[in-house]
Design an enzyme around this catalytic site. Structure first.
Site, PDB file in Angstrom:
ATOM      1  N   SER A 240       0.621  -1.116  -0.164  1.00 10.47           N
ATOM      2  CA  SER A 240       0.044   0.048   0.158  1.00 10.47           C
ATOM      3  C   SER A 240       0.788   1.201   0.025  1.00 10.47           C
ATOM      4  O   SER A 240       1.705   1.523  -0.808  1.00 10.47           O
ATOM      5  CB  SER A 240      -0.902  -0.085   1.263  1.00 10.47           C
ATOM      6  OG  SER A 240      -1.880   0.768   1.037  1.00 10.47           O
ATOM      7  N   ASP A 305      -8.997  -4.987  -5.960  1.00 13.05           N
ATOM      8  CA  ASP A 305      -8.368  -3.992  -5.089  1.00 13.05           C
ATOM      9  C   ASP A 305      -8.378  -2.661  -5.636  1.00 13.05           C
ATOM     10  O   ASP A 305      -7.987  -2.776  -6.923  1.00 13.05           O
ATOM     11  CB  ASP A 305      -6.893  -4.441  -4.474  1.00 13.05           C
ATOM     12  CG  ASP A 305      -6.409  -3.408  -3.753  1.00 13.05           C
ATOM     13  OD1 ASP A 305      -7.336  -2.464  -3.296  1.00 13.05           O
ATOM     14  OD2 ASP A 305      -5.183  -3.408  -3.391  1.00 13.05           O
ATOM     15  N   HIS A 343      -7.602  -5.530  -0.430  1.00 13.43           N
ATOM     16  CA  HIS A 343      -6.451  -4.842  -0.088  1.00 13.43           C
ATOM     17  C   HIS A 343      -5.707  -5.262   1.217  1.00 13.43           C
ATOM     18  O   HIS A 343      -4.314  -5.075   1.022  1.00 13.43           O
ATOM     19  CB  HIS A 343      -6.641  -3.488   0.277  1.00 13.43           C
ATOM     20  CG  HIS A 343      -5.725  -2.421   0.259  1.00 13.43           C
ATOM     21  ND1 HIS A 343      -4.946  -2.206  -0.939  1.00 13.43           N
ATOM     22  CD2 HIS A 343      -5.100  -1.758   1.246  1.00 13.43           C
ATOM     23  CE1 HIS A 343      -3.716  -1.222  -0.838  1.00 13.43           C
ATOM     24  NE2 HIS A 343      -3.954  -0.985   0.493  1.00 13.43           N
TER      25      HIS A 343
END
EC number: 3.1.1.-
Length: 420
Positions: A240, A305, A343
């Protein structure tokens, strides 16, 4: 006869070492084809490598104190010593943490980027800085088996990415100092927020008199000197936000020569394993990244995602090679799921362990035996029949301990957790 046998053994050992080194260069994307032919179907060695580095990135999430009620919110729960053992890494002795990394930001960011203590938490460990990851080096035995000393930088991501994704601006700024113009590209620009986390410093914070960038580059320089007589590699990993920082860090190291050591001037190869990464820079950044020698990046993206595509492709471009996985194909996970599960890093690693290709007819088979319970560390993704509670990775009693007088007090970190 003895001399002949000795020569034969030495020759066989040398050939094995050469083959091992060549194989590593291939799976790290260092060959001329940069993972061509290794991604679909996914090569067995590469699959294990992605999981290994993904677990090193996961350790940053597992150690983060995220509760704003704690004066230590935004810090690591554990000290560098035995850090990977404290987070229950699958191979806790493979790497040794040599430095913690701290970051701040000179621009406003979504709150989820940097958790901080609430005003009611009392005296905070820092009002400006956040623990943002660590640098580690391969242990002697691992280095001997691999034929190289691997230096790893693991950047921390965010636990609530789906919350900040829609609050992310799209401002691009020149990546001055990180990467400049070159043959075939003009000055690259990158996302302002990511660059700020990477390069900001604060003289009022004891943790950020040096920026996160400066801390990492100094430690890489030190380690390359310490192991100057060994073959080395540099691997950058993150999930991320951490994947975006990994992207900046990787090109920075190569573009500015931090992977070149000594009089030999032989560059150390740099590889980034970026999981669930948002796009980082513009088309000039892409040209610079994909044209730089001794630099490889593999983006691992879960098909549903939203984070990897949240920044518009009209302004931001993907770099490196892509491994596409799809958690919806796993028979072990709840379906339908949602953005948090799609995610989540442990869900990503589960998908890597079982992916059988990106095609429409590709199936799912856990060819790497990863514990299914890991999927539910932070989310509720595993099917109910496996009887694993949701979001089970929590400190015992949320860090509350009973003191000598019998009163319960918050003790959610160990001594030395603020090491630099």
């Amino acid at each position: 006869m003895c001399c002949f046998l000795l020569v034969s053994v030495l020759l066989a050992t040398t050939l094995t070492d050469v083959a091992s080194a060549q194989r590593w260069r291939q799976t790290s994307g260092g060959g001329k084809d940069r993972w061509d032919g290794l991604l679909d179907p996914l090569d067995a060695d590469l699959r294990r490598d992605i999981i290994r580095y993904g677990e090193l990135a996961q350790a940053t999430s597992d150690a983060l104190i995220g509760d704003p009620a704690s004066p230590f919110a935004g810090a690591s729960r554990y000290a560098p010593d035995a850090f990977l053992r404290k987070v229950r890494a699958s191979d806790p002795d493979a790497y040794r943490v040599t430095r913690f990394v701290y970051a701040t930001s000179s621009v406003r960011l979504p709150d989820a980027f940097m958790p901080r203590p609430a005003p009611s938490a009392g005296a905070a460990w820092s009002g400006e800085s956040n623990w943002m990851g660590y640098v580690a080096v391969a242990a002697d035995g691992v280095a001997a088996n691999a034929g190289r000393r691997d230096i790893v930088v693991a950047w921390r991501g965010t636990k609530r990415a789906v919350e900040w994704a829609n609050d992310l601006d799209i401002t691009l700024v020149p990546a001055d100092g990180v990467v400049g113009p070159g043959p075939g590209w003009t000055q690259p620009s990158v996302h302002r927020g990511f660059l700020s986390v990477y390069t900001s410093k604060s003289f009022s914070s004891p943790f950020n008199k040096l920026s996160a960038r400066e801390q990492v580059l100094a430690e890489i320089t030190r380690l390359l000197r310490a192991y100057k007589n060994e073959n080395c590699s540099i691997t950058i990993t993150g999930h991320s936000l951490g994947a975006a920082l990994s992207t900046l860090n990787a090109i920075d190291i190569v573009a500015n020569g931090y992977n070149v050591r000594g009089s030999s001037r032989v560059p150390v190869p740099v590889t980034a394993i970026a999981l669930a990464s948002p796009r980082v820079g513009d088309d000039q950044f892409k040209r610079a990244f994909d044209s730089t020698p001794n630099l490889s990046l593999l983006r691992v993206r879960n098909a549903p995602d939203i984070v990897p595509t949240i920044l518009p492709s009209a302004f931001f471009k993907d770099v490196g090679a892509e491994l596409l996985v799809d958690t919806r194909r796993s028979p072990y996970l709840k379906n339908p799921a949602g953005p948090a599960q799609w995610h989540n890093l442990e869900c990503y690693l589960h998908a890597v362990a079982g992916t059988q290709g990106a095609g429409d007819g590709a199936g799912f088979s856990l060819v790497v035996d990863r514990d299914l319970a890991l999927v539910n560390k932070e989310v509720d993704a595993l099917r109910d029949e496996y009887q694993v509670p949701a979001a089970w990775w929590v400190e015992k009693n949320k860090g509350m301990v009973q003191n000598a007088s019998g009163r319960w007090v918050l003790q959610d970190h160990e001594e030395g957790n603020l090491a630099m």
